[in-house]
Design a protein around this motif. Structure first.
Motif, mmCIF file in Angstrom:
data_model
loop_
_atom_site.group_PDB
_atom_site.id
_atom_site.type_symbol
_atom_site.label_atom_id
_atom_site.label_comp_id
_atom_site.label_asym_id
_atom_site.label_seq_id
_atom_site.Cartn_x
_atom_site.Cartn_y
_atom_site.Cartn_z
ATOM 1 N N ARG A 13 3.106 5.860 -3.090
ATOM 2 C CA ARG A 13 4.303 6.576 -3.541
ATOM 3 C C ARG A 13 4.320 6.719 -5.058
ATOM 4 O O ARG A 13 4.644 7.794 -5.583
ATOM 5 N N PHE A 14 4.011 5.645 -5.767
ATOM 6 C CA PHE A 14 4.206 5.644 -7.227
ATOM 7 C C PHE A 14 2.907 5.636 -8.024
ATOM 8 O O PHE A 14 2.953 5.703 -9.257
ATOM 9 N N GLY A 15 1.770 5.546 -7.354
ATOM 10 C CA GLY A 15 0.494 5.608 -8.055
ATOM 11 C C GLY A 15 0.202 4.401 -8.917
ATOM 12 O O GLY A 15 -0.569 4.508 -9.886
ATOM 13 N N GLN A 16 0.795 3.260 -8.600
ATOM 14 C CA GLN A 16 0.556 2.039 -9.359
ATOM 15 C C GLN A 16 0.919 0.822 -8.512
ATOM 16 O O GLN A 16 1.537 0.945 -7.460
ATOM 17 N N GLU A 17 0.506 -0.332 -8.993
ATOM 18 C CA GLU A 17 0.864 -1.573 -8.324
ATOM 19 C C GLU A 17 2.354 -1.863 -8.522
ATOM 20 O O GLU A 17 2.976 -1.379 -9.487
ATOM 21 N N PHE A 46 9.601 -6.632 -10.182
ATOM 22 C CA PHE A 46 10.140 -6.351 -8.858
ATOM 23 C C PHE A 46 9.614 -7.328 -7.809
ATOM 24 O O PHE A 46 10.334 -7.713 -6.890
ATOM 25 N N SER A 47 8.359 -7.733 -7.933
ATOM 26 C CA SER A 47 7.854 -8.744 -7.005
ATOM 27 C C SER A 47 8.591 -10.061 -7.215
ATOM 28 O O SER A 47 8.853 -10.795 -6.252
ATOM 29 N N THR A 48 8.996 -10.331 -8.443
ATOM 30 C CA THR A 48 9.795 -11.536 -8.717
ATOM 31 C C THR A 48 11.155 -11.438 -8.035
ATOM 32 O O THR A 48 11.648 -12.419 -7.458
ATOM 33 N N PRO A 59 0.816 -1.230 0.000
ATOM 34 C CA PRO A 59 0.000 0.000 0.000
ATOM 35 C C PRO A 59 0.846 1.275 0.000
ATOM 36 O O PRO A 59 0.476 2.263 -0.651
ATOM 37 N N LEU A 60 1.988 1.264 0.710
ATOM 38 C CA LEU A 60 2.868 2.436 0.684
ATOM 39 C C LEU A 60 3.494 2.624 -0.691
ATOM 40 O O LEU A 60 3.693 3.756 -1.148
ATOM 41 N N PHE A 61 3.819 1.508 -1.360
ATOM 42 C CA PHE A 61 4.363 1.602 -2.718
ATOM 43 C C PHE A 61 3.334 2.231 -3.646
ATOM 44 O O PHE A 61 3.660 3.113 -4.451
#
Length: 362
Positions: A320-324, A329-331, A315-317
């Motif tokens: 910060r960046f307005g997207q999922e 990066f999750s990988t 949620p903080l990401f």
């Protein structure tokens, strides 16, 4: 709303270079050091009117031994920062100091810049270990420095301790941690040496055990680890470091100063004489400059957040960046989980003890 900014004023000088550390250290004459402070002041003034939309929430005189400079000049450059740049009310204003430089003249001189925090390079409480590091101080100097700082009501003191010193044992590491606690430091940093393979140094497994022990001992004594090797009593977190690891913009001034600001990564020249001559001329000072795309800024943010205990929070990401969080990066973060450097949480990833020890999860 103003964007938060860290101002890092790099001081490259020391009494003599210490062993096994990563600092860029120089030993210069008083005339050269004074000229450097004049140059640093010119660079500060060159940013006047250029920081619209920003609010400086942390100022740091860095380099490990800023206190070797003329105290009145340190105070003067801090006054210049406060007068000409958008420093927030209540900003953290910090400087690195060496125990042998702390006394009435030095504290009186820098006081004109109203610093409210110092990071004292304690290193160790063992005189043999301090000698191995090439330090100019001994254990008694550390205690004397703490007494002077208390006398001047500078009570927000961080102590930097090193582990992995040649000849260091678990018992001597415990003794150093205990001494820092007894001196009632607000903040304790447990920092590995940059060099790890010199003769007589503890090996990687022993260094990890020293780190693990600090992670147990300091919380038992009122300190919370909020980031890699950073332990604080409530309210004494090291704001400049925490902000940088949160991905906030940083302007680095001085020789070899590094900035990430307004979407650019910039590195100043590392040539001292060239810096002193050309400070204030941005084009001449810049040795490297690159525009960062959104992916590069995201990666910087993720790498920094994985040095903080609570890690990456999705949620903080998004805020910060307005997207999922992008799949690539999750990988990467899931790979860190596989390697034992991170663990999955309900809303993101957080570093493991091994990840915090290494300092670089991604």
């Amino acid at each position: 709303m103003a964007k938060p900014l860290v101002l890092d004023l790099h001081i490259p000088y020391c009494i003599r270079p210490e062993n096994y550390l990563a600092h860029f250290n120089a030993v210069g004459s008083n005339a050269e050091k004074n000229a450097y402070m004049d140059a640093l002041k010119r660079e500060v003034l060159s940013y006047e009117g250029e920081l619209d939309g920003y609010e400086i929430r942390a100022v740091h005189l860095s380099g490990g031994s800023a206190s070797v400079m003329a105290p009145d000049l340190l105070g003067d450059v801090l006054r210049t920062v406060r007068t000409h740049l958008p420093v927030a009310q209540g900003a953290e204003v910090s400087y690195d100091s060496l125990p042998v430089t702390i006394g009435t003249p030095s504290l009186t001189g820098i006081a004109s810049g109203h610093p409210n925090r110092t990071e004292l390079m304690m290193r160790s409480d063992n005189d043999a270990e301090l000698k191995a590091l090439g330090c100019t101080h001994n254990a008694q100097h550390i205690r004397n420095a703490m007494l002077f700082l208390a006398k001047f009501h500078l009570n927000n003191v961080g102590l930097t301790l090193n582990y992995g010193i040649p000849g260091q044992t678990m018992q001597s590491w415990h003794n150093s941690l205990h001494a820092a606690v007894i001196m009632q430091a607000g903040h304790i940093t447990a920092e590995p040496l940059a060099v790890t393979d010199a003769e007589g140094m503890p090996n990687a497994a022993e260094r990890f055990e020293m780190f693990r022990y600090a992670c147990e001992y300091l919380p038992e004594n009122g300190y919370k680890m909020y980031a890699a090797g950073c332990f604080a009593r409530p309210g004494y977190e090291y704001r400049a470091r925490a902000m940088e690891w949160n991905g906030d913009d940083v302007i680095g001034m001085g020789v070899n100063g590094g900035s990430v600001y307004d979407g650019y990564a910039v590195r100043n020249t590392n040539n001292l004489k060239f810096y002193i001559k050309n400070a204030g001329d941005f084009e001449k000072l810049t040795a490297q400059a690159a525009q960062l795309d959104e992916n590069a800024l995201m990666l910087r943010y993720l790498r920094g957040r994985m040095k903080l205990n609570d890690g990456v929070v999705e949620p903080l990401f998004r805020e910060r960046f307005g997207q999922e969080l992008p799949q690539e990066f999750s990988t990467l973060l899931d790979k860190a989980v596989e390697n034992g450097l991170a663990q999955r949480t309900a809303d993101g990833w957080m570093p493991t003890l091994e990840g915090l020890f290494r300092g670089e999860v991604l």
